[in-house]
Scaffold this active site. Sequence first.
Site, short mmCIF file in Angstrom:
data_model
loop_
_atom_site.label_atom_id
_atom_site.label_comp_id
_atom_site.label_asym_id
_atom_site.label_seq_id
_atom_site.Cartn_x
_atom_site.Cartn_y
_atom_site.Cartn_z
CB CYS A 1 -3.19 1.60 7.50
SG CYS A 1 -1.99 0.54 8.24
CG HIS B 1 -2.08 -0.79 1.28
ND1 HIS B 1 -2.49 -1.46 2.40
CD2 HIS B 1 -2.99 -1.05 0.32
CE1 HIS B 1 -3.61 -2.13 2.13
NE2 HIS B 1 -3.94 -1.89 0.87
N1 ARG Z 1 -3.35 -7.12 7.03
C1 ARG Z 1 -3.83 -5.97 6.33
C2 ARG Z 1 -3.79 -6.21 4.82
O1 ARG Z 1 -2.91 -6.89 4.36
C3 ARG Z 1 -3.02 -4.78 6.71
C4 ARG Z 1 -3.52 -3.52 6.06
C5 ARG Z 1 -2.72 -2.32 6.43
N2 ARG Z 1 -3.23 -1.22 5.73
C6 ARG Z 1 -2.52 -0.30 5.10
N3 ARG Z 1 -3.15 0.66 4.48
N4 ARG Z 1 -1.21 -0.33 5.05
O2 ARG Z 1 -4.61 -5.74 4.08
#
Ligand code: ARG
Length: 286
Positions: free
Chosen positions: A270, A174
């Site tokens: 997040c 992300h």
């Molecule tokens: N376990 C979650 C996933 O893989 C973590 C999300 C974290 N979110 C972020 N925007 N970095 O989707």
Amino acid sequence: MSRPTFLMTDPGHYDVSYRINPWMSPDAWSPAKARAALAGSAALRAALEAAGGLVEMIPAEPGLPDLVFPANAATVLNGTVLLARFRHPERQGEEGPFRAMFERLKARGVVRRIVDLPEGMFHEGAGDAIWDRTRGLFWTGHGPRSHAGAGQVIAETFGQPVVALELASERFYHLDTCFRPLDGGQVLYYPPAFTPEALAAIEARIAPADRIIATAEDAAAFCVNAVCIERTVIMAQAPSDLRTRLEAHGYRLAEVDLSSFILSGGAAFCMTLRLDQTALPALQEA
Ligand code: ARG
């Protein structure tokens, strides 16, 4: 001026029970980590409030552990909410509870308009669409989770410029894991997470003096995944001299133990979703 307002999710059903990114280790999960998660979430909330923020809580839902990452729920600006669509089946069940939360916020007048993505398009919300209030634009990330075409949808939905950045690795899946515009105009980012074209797009728009380069250690400690409220930066525990470097740019650092959330590939940014961002009036016509 209204207070900076953030969504957070009650961590009561949080755990690490599947693996959809390389950071996730279900084997490392334990009752002690679950207890530490409750404490970490409470400490993050306290840090947001101490910095002047207001927190709206989403109730926990059994079977949806990653609901604790509401940055992935939607992209929000000027009261418009563009709902996310998740790439992985493990998280698609979150779409209903997040939509219901935004409907409640709309009924209360906290947000104004709820918009859906085109059919079949994946985009994981503010995790891959970060508003840069200094430059008056969205930086979007695509590749691992979000479709490249979502950038255009975001530009049209919000009537704002978008700079689309392709993410080069599954580790930084992300945009918010590797890129964070700060309120004072500097940008904290981790260059190896980007393709050469994306890096060129970043360097074309951010003056060298405003680039704060995260080290591999900073990035792996999820310190780029930070919340910024004016001059306060709230992040997971910083491993290196990052504190000194941020202080040199005039920021105060608030560190929170978020190790239980790093086990899922997430941290401060997040675990929150900013609801009250607005484009500066002069930029709204862009
Ligand atoms: N376990 C979650 C996933 O893989 C973590 C999300 C974290 N979110 C972020 N925007 N970095 O989707």
